[in-house]
Design a protein around this motif. Sequence first.
Motif, PDB file in Angstrom:
ATOM      1  N   ARG A 135      21.036  36.357  42.182  1.00  0.00           N
ATOM      2  CA  ARG A 135      21.205  37.747  41.741  1.00  0.00           C
ATOM      3  C   ARG A 135      21.400  37.657  39.990  1.00  0.00           C
ATOM      4  O   ARG A 135      20.823  38.532  39.414  1.00  0.00           O
ATOM      5  CB  ARG A 135      22.355  38.140  42.391  1.00  0.00           C
ATOM      6  CG  ARG A 135      22.226  38.697  43.571  1.00  0.00           C
ATOM      7  CD  ARG A 135      21.211  39.947  43.714  1.00  0.00           C
ATOM      8  NE  ARG A 135      20.931  40.404  44.972  1.00  0.00           N
ATOM      9  CZ  ARG A 135      20.267  39.905  45.916  1.00  0.00           C
ATOM     10  NH1 ARG A 135      19.398  38.662  45.830  1.00  0.00           N
ATOM     11  NH2 ARG A 135      20.107  40.382  47.078  1.00  0.00           N
ATOM     12  N   LYS A 154      22.557  32.079  46.525  1.00  0.00           N
ATOM     13  CA  LYS A 154      22.555  33.670  46.322  1.00  0.00           C
ATOM     14  C   LYS A 154      22.899  34.160  44.900  1.00  0.00           C
ATOM     15  O   LYS A 154      22.152  35.198  44.435  1.00  0.00           O
ATOM     16  CB  LYS A 154      23.230  34.252  47.581  1.00  0.00           C
ATOM     17  CG  LYS A 154      22.282  34.368  48.738  1.00  0.00           C
ATOM     18  CD  LYS A 154      23.104  34.935  50.083  1.00  0.00           C
ATOM     19  CE  LYS A 154      24.567  35.603  49.899  1.00  0.00           C
ATOM     20  NZ  LYS A 154      24.900  35.872  51.318  1.00  0.00           N
ATOM     21  N   ILE A 155      24.109  33.768  44.609  1.00  0.00           N
ATOM     22  CA  ILE A 155      24.550  34.290  43.255  1.00  0.00           C
ATOM     23  C   ILE A 155      23.635  34.013  42.088  1.00  0.00           C
ATOM     24  O   ILE A 155      23.408  35.011  41.331  1.00  0.00           O
ATOM     25  CB  ILE A 155      26.118  33.775  43.124  1.00  0.00           C
ATOM     26  CG1 ILE A 155      26.938  34.472  44.229  1.00  0.00           C
ATOM     27  CG2 ILE A 155      26.385  33.758  41.831  1.00  0.00           C
ATOM     28  CD1 ILE A 155      28.224  33.459  44.268  1.00  0.00           C
ATOM     29  N   LEU A 202      24.588  45.009  38.919  1.00  0.00           N
ATOM     30  CA  LEU A 202      23.404  45.314  38.664  1.00  0.00           C
ATOM     31  C   LEU A 202      23.082  46.701  38.763  1.00  0.00           C
ATOM     32  O   LEU A 202      22.462  47.385  37.888  1.00  0.00           O
ATOM     33  CB  LEU A 202      22.413  44.754  39.776  1.00  0.00           C
ATOM     34  CG  LEU A 202      21.657  43.362  39.383  1.00  0.00           C
ATOM     35  CD1 LEU A 202      21.050  42.839  40.750  1.00  0.00           C
ATOM     36  CD2 LEU A 202      20.584  43.772  38.523  1.00  0.00           C
ATOM     37  N   ILE A 249      28.137  41.042  41.411  1.00  0.00           N
ATOM     38  CA  ILE A 249      27.016  40.631  40.896  1.00  0.00           C
ATOM     39  C   ILE A 249      25.740  41.891  41.294  1.00  0.00           C
ATOM     40  O   ILE A 249      25.432  42.523  40.246  1.00  0.00           O
ATOM     41  CB  ILE A 249      26.332  39.329  40.749  1.00  0.00           C
ATOM     42  CG1 ILE A 249      27.297  38.405  39.969  1.00  0.00           C
ATOM     43  CG2 ILE A 249      24.807  39.180  40.256  1.00  0.00           C
ATOM     44  CD1 ILE A 249      26.887  37.037  40.125  1.00  0.00           C
ATOM     45  N   GLU A 250      25.918  42.093  42.548  1.00  0.00           N
ATOM     46  CA  GLU A 250      24.877  43.066  42.741  1.00  0.00           C
ATOM     47  C   GLU A 250      25.499  44.513  42.403  1.00  0.00           C
ATOM     48  O   GLU A 250      24.603  45.223  41.958  1.00  0.00           O
ATOM     49  CB  GLU A 250      24.822  43.148  44.424  1.00  0.00           C
ATOM     50  CG  GLU A 250      23.710  42.153  44.780  1.00  0.00           C
ATOM     51  CD  GLU A 250      23.578  42.416  46.450  1.00  0.00           C
ATOM     52  OE1 GLU A 250      24.386  42.918  47.030  1.00  0.00           O
ATOM     53  OE2 GLU A 250      22.456  42.013  46.807  1.00  0.00           O
ATOM     54  N   ARG A 277      25.579  30.141  49.106  1.00  0.00           N
ATOM     55  CA  ARG A 277      26.413  31.214  48.493  1.00  0.00           C
ATOM     56  C   ARG A 277      26.051  31.110  47.134  1.00  0.00           C
ATOM     57  O   ARG A 277      25.735  32.088  46.170  1.00  0.00           O
ATOM     58  CB  ARG A 277      27.891  31.168  48.808  1.00  0.00           C
ATOM     59  CG  ARG A 277      28.805  32.285  48.308  1.00  0.00           C
ATOM     60  CD  ARG A 277      30.075  32.285  48.358  1.00  0.00           C
ATOM     61  NE  ARG A 277      30.469  31.249  47.526  1.00  0.00           N
ATOM     62  CZ  ARG A 277      30.886  31.593  46.005  1.00  0.00           C
ATOM     63  NH1 ARG A 277      31.067  32.916  45.926  1.00  0.00           N
ATOM     64  NH2 ARG A 277      31.420  30.670  45.405  1.00  0.00           N
ATOM     65  N   GLU A 325      32.333  37.447  44.646  1.00  0.00           N
ATOM     66  CA  GLU A 325      31.274  37.170  43.356  1.00  0.00           C
ATOM     67  C   GLU A 325      29.754  37.795  43.750  1.00  0.00           C
ATOM     68  O   GLU A 325      29.275  38.213  42.950  1.00  0.00           O
ATOM     69  CB  GLU A 325      31.317  35.574  43.210  1.00  0.00           C
ATOM     70  CG  GLU A 325      30.882  35.530  41.810  1.00  0.00           C
ATOM     71  CD  GLU A 325      31.018  33.761  41.436  1.00  0.00           C
ATOM     72  OE1 GLU A 325      30.189  33.559  40.440  1.00  0.00           O
ATOM     73  OE2 GLU A 325      31.420  33.137  42.258  1.00  0.00           O
ATOM     74  N   PHE A 326      29.520  37.640  44.797  1.00  0.00           N
ATOM     75  CA  PHE A 326      28.239  37.895  45.151  1.00  0.00           C
ATOM     76  C   PHE A 326      27.837  39.581  45.057  1.00  0.00           C
ATOM     77  O   PHE A 326      27.086  40.128  44.494  1.00  0.00           O
ATOM     78  CB  PHE A 326      27.743  37.297  46.350  1.00  0.00           C
ATOM     79  CG  PHE A 326      26.164  37.712  46.892  1.00  0.00           C
ATOM     80  CD1 PHE A 326      25.399  37.219  46.065  1.00  0.00           C
ATOM     81  CD2 PHE A 326      26.031  38.749  47.987  1.00  0.00           C
ATOM     82  CE1 PHE A 326      24.023  37.907  46.405  1.00  0.00           C
ATOM     83  CE2 PHE A 326      24.813  39.194  48.124  1.00  0.00           C
ATOM     84  CZ  PHE A 326      23.854  38.596  47.624  1.00  0.00           C
TER      85      PHE A 326
END
Lengths: 461, 187
Positions: free
Chosen positions: A282, A278-279, B161, B157-158, A275, B153-154
Amino acid sequence: MMNTALPEMLHCLQTPENLAGNGADLTVLERQRAQLKWLQQQQQQYQQIYFSESQFNVFLPPTTDALQLQDLINNDTTLQKLVNRSMKADSGLANEWPDFGKYSTTSTGFAGQATSFASNGLEPNSLAMGHCLSRTSSCPPAMTLPDGEGRDSVFIASVVERERMKKRKADEAQNPMVTVSEDIRDKRVKVDAEEMESKITEQNTSATISDTPPTTTTHNSNKNDNANNNNNREASSDTSKENPKAPQVPKPDYIHVRARRGQATDSHSLAERVRREKISDRMKYLQNLVPGCNKITGKAGMLDEIINYVQSLQRQVEFLSMKLAAVNPRIDFSVDNLFRKESAQTFPAPDCTGNFSTAGLSSEMANPAYLQFNPVHQVVSLDNPQEMALRRTFSAPMAVPADTFNETASFTQVPHSCSTWENDLQGLYNMGFHQQGRSSAGFPPHAFPGMPEANNLKMEM
Amino acid sequence: MASPSSFKQELLKKWVLGLQSCCSMAKDMGISERKKAIKLSADLAMASARDGRTCWSRAVIANASKQNESKILVQKILGSECERLVKASSIGFSSCNKRFTSKRILRRSCSSLRRIRRSAPKRVQASSIAKRMVKKRTQLLKGLVPGGESMDEFSLIEETLDYIISLRAQIDVMRCLADASERLKSQ
């Protein structure tokens, strides 16, 4: 582009990654020795600066059919994706999964580390082929043993140490090539290259492919991956990937991530590591999107910068809406006028804009007689928008000083149907984007028959 | 959308539609009302030009459709696919909210546990400081991106963007229009 291609945009920053492959037939003892050496080598490599380089060691036991492995990998698209992804996450550059079938099982001895930086990672059906530059191999040509497709070169060498030394040299020779490797699509790569200059961090990813139960041997594919991006540093630098079990198993598409030595091995921390990677991947893209974020290291600082940027963008929106509200007493602020105005501004010809500014868009002074032409205008507006945009130029002689601007008035009388709006916008954009270079001189003066006083500046819808 | 320019085109089209409907709804407005209407319509146009495919645009639509005065505007801007989008966004958003509350409960219980544990060894490590800093900033960012409260969190961030890119397009369009209207005004 933004809509659909955002993920692609995130992924399209592909440059050929150096992939060095190893195909070897080894006994267990040999393999262990090689791994020991490899680990020692590892320690040295940490002190060295490498560019995007990834070794790929594949140890194939003599009894195993390599095709099995290839089938396994080819069938397993999710695996490929995931591995590709993780590779990208590691280095910021794209990798292609090396073609395993190219490693012949009949290769004798230790098929050492391939020092070729040729595009051996390309899949035959890969769409990314067009994007990836095929690297020239920078190793001695005598060492190359290209296979049938020529995509993959396997180097057979007996001495690992010598091989590694060569590899290092070749790597150093390769470095300028990496920096100048032109990528048409994105300047991001250049940014990456610059980043490479400044801060190079090394990442080590070793992938372990555990093999078929029937043969009870293991394929170890160790991938040594050097990452160039700084924000990967904080992420755990070592990950291991393990291929699914036997090819005979009907559902081999799950992935084990294996920890290296000294790392936690429970599933939670492994998942956490994935994870985080991946973060950070990005975050890298965000870093390139947000201006001034390139130089900042550390996640907190980067987040700060991103927050500032988003806030400034939102404030800008606020400000602009305030400005629009202040400038325009009415909320629709007769957008037609604006469009006319805007389209006038897109014209490069100076006299056009001059005429427009002198015309002043004085819709109040419009001659009501023009209103009868509204149907005509509407008919014209239903034409091909491209053509319409072309015709949306001055239809009156330029020499005559314009004192009234009729068309605005006439247009405001037109009931706004949706189609006219679309046409209008279309025309605006056509003008804006396609007609930049054209001047209105090419268009003949266009007189309306029923208009003796049509010497004014006029636009045709 | 195929390209940034087509996204802008879509945005402008929808925005103009929204402005017109705003105008038809209320004739006389003060400057702050006008500003609010302009901003709302621009945001909605941006979200609907994004076609509700991202979390933040769905959040924007859901937020707008919750308020009565902007509901009509939402319908006008979204047009035919209004119902679908609003439904999808509200469903997604409410489920997100639910998840968020459960997460909050979890976090609360965790933090109480942590407090007890932390009080025992009285040293503060640098890594924990850094972690806290990152967490604080992540919370801040969540407040900035619409619908960010419910993201992990992931995806945060996407979405950030995407949101940044869309905001840029919106600003471009607005600036275009503002410049044009200003020049129009000065003459």
